[in-house]
Write an enzyme that holds these catalytic residues in place. Sequence first.
Site, PDB file in Angstrom:
ATOM      1  N   ASP A 215     -42.060  43.525  -1.054  1.00  0.00           N
ATOM      2  CA  ASP A 215     -41.224  43.658  -2.234  1.00  0.00           C
ATOM      3  C   ASP A 215     -42.191  43.559  -3.424  1.00  0.00           C
ATOM      4  O   ASP A 215     -43.335  43.124  -3.248  1.00  0.00           O
ATOM      5  CB  ASP A 215     -40.190  42.519  -2.249  1.00  0.00           C
ATOM      6  CG  ASP A 215     -39.447  42.457  -3.559  1.00  0.00           C
ATOM      7  OD1 ASP A 215     -38.946  43.512  -4.002  1.00  0.00           O
ATOM      8  OD2 ASP A 215     -39.365  41.358  -4.154  1.00  0.00           O
TER       9      ASP A 215
ATOM     10  N   ASP B 182     -41.313  42.737  -7.386  1.00  0.00           N
ATOM     11  CA  ASP B 182     -41.058  41.672  -8.351  1.00  0.00           C
ATOM     12  C   ASP B 182     -40.999  40.310  -7.661  1.00  0.00           C
ATOM     13  O   ASP B 182     -40.247  40.134  -6.713  1.00  0.00           O
ATOM     14  CB  ASP B 182     -39.712  41.919  -9.053  1.00  0.00           C
ATOM     15  CG  ASP B 182     -39.911  42.478 -10.445  1.00  0.00           C
ATOM     16  OD1 ASP B 182     -40.734  41.902 -11.185  1.00  0.00           O
ATOM     17  OD2 ASP B 182     -39.264  43.486 -10.775  1.00  0.00           O
TER      18      ASP B 182
HETATM   19 MG   LIG Z   1     -38.347  40.365  -5.609  1.00  0.00          MG
END
Ligand SMILES: [Mg+2]
EC number: 3.1.3.21
Length: 306
Positions: free
Chosen positions: A27, A29
């Site tokens: 992922d 962020d």
């Molecule tokens: Mg995230």
Amino acid sequence: MSRSKCTLLSGALVEQLLDSVDSVLFDCDGVIWRGDQAITGASEVINLLKEHGKKVFFVTNNSTKTRKMYADKMSSLGFNVTADEVFGTAYCCAVFLKTVCRLEGKVYLMGSNAMKQELEAVGVQQVGVGPDHVSGQPIDWANVPLDPEVKAVVVGFDEHFSYMKLNRAMQYLVQKDCLFVGTNRDTRLPLEGGKAVPGTGCLLQAVETAAQRQAQTVGKPNHFMFDCLAAQFGVERERCLMVGDRLDTDILLGSNCGLKTLLTLTGVSTVAEAEAHRDSGSAERQGMVPDYYVESIADLLPALQG
Ligand SMILES: [Mg+2]
């Protein structure tokens, strides 16, 4: 290897885990960066994984950038990444409409220019991007002109979200054969310094409430993001590791797809939350328990440098 869940990944266990996988999905962020700031050591980890022959992918629910925009951002932060390694919801949503929905017709798009570009790249025409100000009376709103070629409403992150857009989406969606697709259900978009702004999930829920219909969503934890990647790169799911900072999206996606899972604590979720799911006795919540956790993905560095 230990199969007890939610184990701190350290020492020899890091090497064992990395040896057991060929592909690592990250992922973005809260994992490799926060806002516009890279997590310390993240670029070294990504670049070294590649040097060790691992395939590396980026799987993000954020719909505000094209694959190319993500690759450019990553390169500027020191990551050795190409656009085809990035699977964001702007791109995946376009692929979903094309391959799963087999959409023939236009999209009413509540979303960004990036989504518009990804849709056009797969040959899907769209209307609706940009501000849509209200005028007239409720009876005018109910009779707002609609494009007869629109066959789907797609909701992503839209900074120009407004009453008129909500109304227009609803008027399309009262037509029963109009498809309804959302990029993701994240309710908050975390920023630097513990700040946050409302996420796409808030906009999607507003449209669902008005339309009295549920959207299909493309983003994590839906398996489509992984399917999309697996179809293009032929990865073996038992030899994939999903790394994320959220239990209800990243870790659940990994569990849904039969991947190994690693929670990193540089973002949203905590070990206490993961342990609460593990110890809840609820079968449903076990998908949100990671196999392992680390303080930061930089904790993988020693094993990669050794
Ligand atoms: Mg995230």
